[in-house]
Design a protein around this motif. Structure first.
Motif, PDB file in Angstrom:
ATOM      1  N   GLY A  69      28.013 135.553  46.538  1.00  0.00           N
ATOM      2  CA  GLY A  69      28.068 135.709  47.995  1.00  0.00           C
ATOM      3  C   GLY A  69      29.265 136.536  48.423  1.00  0.00           C
ATOM      4  N   HIS A  70      30.391 136.353  47.750  1.00  0.00           N
ATOM      5  CA  HIS A  70      31.592 137.135  48.068  1.00  0.00           C
ATOM      6  C   HIS A  70      31.365 138.610  47.746  1.00  0.00           C
ATOM      7  N   PHE A  71      30.692 138.856  46.611  1.00  0.00           N
ATOM      8  CA  PHE A  71      30.400 140.232  46.229  1.00  0.00           C
ATOM      9  C   PHE A  71      29.513 140.906  47.272  1.00  0.00           C
ATOM     10  N   ARG A  72      28.495 140.203  47.726  1.00  0.00           N
ATOM     11  CA  ARG A  72      27.597 140.766  48.749  1.00  0.00           C
ATOM     12  C   ARG A  72      28.336 141.042  50.050  1.00  0.00           C
ATOM     13  N   LEU A  73      29.219 140.134  50.426  1.00  0.00           N
ATOM     14  CA  LEU A  73      29.988 140.331  51.653  1.00  0.00           C
ATOM     15  C   LEU A  73      30.884 141.553  51.528  1.00  0.00           C
ATOM     16  N   LEU A  74      31.552 141.704  50.394  1.00  0.00           N
ATOM     17  CA  LEU A  74      32.402 142.876  50.177  1.00  0.00           C
ATOM     18  C   LEU A  74      31.573 144.156  50.162  1.00  0.00           C
ATOM     19  N   LEU A  75      30.404 144.102  49.552  1.00  0.00           N
ATOM     20  CA  LEU A  75      29.524 145.265  49.530  1.00  0.00           C
ATOM     21  C   LEU A  75      29.084 145.646  50.942  1.00  0.00           C
ATOM     22  N   ALA A  76      28.747 144.660  51.744  1.00  0.00           N
ATOM     23  CA  ALA A  76      28.324 144.917  53.124  1.00  0.00           C
ATOM     24  C   ALA A  76      29.461 145.513  53.936  1.00  0.00           C
ATOM     25  N   LEU A  77      30.660 144.982  53.758  1.00  0.00           N
ATOM     26  CA  LEU A  77      31.808 145.523  54.484  1.00  0.00           C
ATOM     27  C   LEU A  77      32.104 146.958  54.059  1.00  0.00           C
ATOM     28  N   ALA A  78      32.038 147.218  52.766  1.00  0.00           N
ATOM     29  CA  ALA A  78      32.285 148.576  52.274  1.00  0.00           C
ATOM     30  C   ALA A  78      31.250 149.549  52.821  1.00  0.00           C
ATOM     31  N   THR A  79      29.988 149.139  52.855  1.00  0.00           N
ATOM     32  CA  THR A  79      28.936 149.996  53.390  1.00  0.00           C
ATOM     33  C   THR A  79      29.178 150.300  54.867  1.00  0.00           C
ATOM     34  N   ALA A 112      20.526 154.212  57.531  1.00  0.00           N
ATOM     35  CA  ALA A 112      21.680 153.750  56.756  1.00  0.00           C
ATOM     36  C   ALA A 112      22.464 152.684  57.507  1.00  0.00           C
ATOM     37  N   ILE A 113      22.671 152.884  58.791  1.00  0.00           N
ATOM     38  CA  ILE A 113      23.418 151.902  59.586  1.00  0.00           C
ATOM     39  C   ILE A 113      22.618 150.609  59.705  1.00  0.00           C
ATOM     40  N   THR A 114      21.317 150.727  59.912  1.00  0.00           N
ATOM     41  CA  THR A 114      20.473 149.536  60.001  1.00  0.00           C
ATOM     42  C   THR A 114      20.484 148.765  58.686  1.00  0.00           C
ATOM     43  N   ALA A 115      20.402 149.491  57.570  1.00  0.00           N
ATOM     44  CA  ALA A 115      20.433 148.845  56.258  1.00  0.00           C
ATOM     45  C   ALA A 115      21.769 148.141  56.041  1.00  0.00           C
ATOM     46  N   ALA A 116      22.870 148.795  56.433  1.00  0.00           N
ATOM     47  CA  ALA A 116      24.189 148.170  56.283  1.00  0.00           C
ATOM     48  C   ALA A 116      24.273 146.890  57.115  1.00  0.00           C
ATOM     49  N   PHE A 117      23.734 146.932  58.308  1.00  0.00           N
ATOM     50  CA  PHE A 117      23.747 145.756  59.171  1.00  0.00           C
ATOM     51  C   PHE A 117      22.934 144.626  58.549  1.00  0.00           C
ATOM     52  N   LEU A 118      21.761 144.946  58.009  1.00  0.00           N
ATOM     53  CA  LEU A 118      20.917 143.919  57.404  1.00  0.00           C
ATOM     54  C   LEU A 118      21.564 143.321  56.158  1.00  0.00           C
ATOM     55  N   VAL A 119      22.208 144.166  55.350  1.00  0.00           N
ATOM     56  CA  VAL A 119      22.903 143.657  54.167  1.00  0.00           C
ATOM     57  C   VAL A 119      24.038 142.735  54.586  1.00  0.00           C
ATOM     58  N   ALA A 120      24.790 143.139  55.606  1.00  0.00           N
ATOM     59  CA  ALA A 120      25.893 142.306  56.084  1.00  0.00           C
ATOM     60  C   ALA A 120      25.372 140.977  56.626  1.00  0.00           C
ATOM     61  N   ALA A 121      24.292 141.023  57.386  1.00  0.00           N
ATOM     62  CA  ALA A 121      23.730 139.798  57.937  1.00  0.00           C
ATOM     63  C   ALA A 121      23.229 138.880  56.835  1.00  0.00           C
ATOM     64  N   GLY A 122      22.579 139.446  55.824  1.00  0.00           N
ATOM     65  CA  GLY A 122      22.102 138.648  54.707  1.00  0.00           C
ATOM     66  C   GLY A 122      23.245 138.038  53.906  1.00  0.00           C
ATOM     67  N   SER A 123      24.312 138.800  53.729  1.00  0.00           N
ATOM     68  CA  SER A 123      25.477 138.304  52.995  1.00  0.00           C
ATOM     69  C   SER A 123      26.154 137.168  53.744  1.00  0.00           C
ATOM     70  N   ILE A 124      26.262 137.312  55.029  1.00  0.00           N
ATOM     71  CA  ILE A 124      26.889 136.256  55.837  1.00  0.00           C
ATOM     72  C   ILE A 124      26.025 135.000  55.806  1.00  0.00           C
ATOM     73  N   ALA A 125      24.691 135.186  55.912  1.00  0.00           N
ATOM     74  CA  ALA A 125      23.788 134.025  55.866  1.00  0.00           C
ATOM     75  C   ALA A 125      23.870 133.326  54.513  1.00  0.00           C
ATOM     76  N   ALA A 126      23.972 134.111  53.423  1.00  0.00           N
ATOM     77  CA  ALA A 126      24.080 133.517  52.087  1.00  0.00           C
ATOM     78  C   ALA A 126      25.410 132.798  51.925  1.00  0.00           C
ATOM     79  N   ALA A 127      26.470 133.348  52.501  1.00  0.00           N
ATOM     80  CA  ALA A 127      27.786 132.713  52.396  1.00  0.00           C
ATOM     81  C   ALA A 127      27.842 131.416  53.164  1.00  0.00           C
ATOM     82  N   VAL A 128      27.107 131.331  54.277  1.00  0.00           N
ATOM     83  CA  VAL A 128      27.102 130.121  55.100  1.00  0.00           C
ATOM     84  C   VAL A 128      26.389 128.992  54.373  1.00  0.00           C
ATOM     85  N   ARG A 129      25.345 129.335  53.599  1.00  0.00           N
ATOM     86  CA  ARG A 129      24.601 128.309  52.852  1.00  0.00           C
ATOM     87  C   ARG A 129      25.489 127.785  51.794  1.00  0.00           C
TER      88      ARG A 129
END
Length: 124
Positions: free
Chosen positions: A4-14, A107-124
């Motif tokens: 989850g941390h990796f996904r969050l970092l990836l979303a932020l970098a994107t 690209a921006i929409t994809a970055a937003f969706l990745v970030a949202a998915g990462s945040i949702a996964a981190a919350v679980r």
């Protein structure tokens, strides 16, 4: 949790890459009028620039250069030549929003969706 941390970092970098791309485009657009004026310094314009650059150069032309040289007339003449040489803009299709690249929107929409998915996964 590591994943989850990796996904969050990836979303932020994107997101940061997308913001940097937008910022770079804006600063490049601001400098193009200056490039036209610098090109004119020898008394002629050798390069070819987008219409917006000529207009920006005319707006940013220093008053003394405007009054005591042929810069305004030379840049205006180059602007008119570029307008004649530029094909008429085609009608915007459903995929473009006011000249924004559809790829950039995706690209921006994809970055937003990745970030949202990462945040949702981190919350679980």
């Amino acid at each position: 949790m590591e994943r989850g941390h990796f996904r969050l970092l990836l979303a932020l970098a994107t997101g940061l890459v997308a913001i940097a791309a937008l910022t770079g485009t804006a600063s490049a657009a601001q400098a193009c009028g200056s490039r036209v004026i610098a090109d004119w310094r020898d008394g002629r314009i050798d390069g070819t620039y987008p219409v917006a650059c000529y207009r920006e150069a005319l707006a940013d032309l220093p008053e003394d250069v405007r009054v005591y040289s042929s810069a305004q007339a030379d840049i205006t003449r180059a602007l008119q030549g570029q307008i004649r040489a530029t094909p008429a803009p085609r009608a915007q299709g459903a995929g473009s929003a006011h000249g924004v690249s559809p790829l950039l929107v995706v690209a921006i929409t994809a970055a937003f969706l990745v970030a949202a998915g990462s945040i949702a996964a981190a919350v679980r």
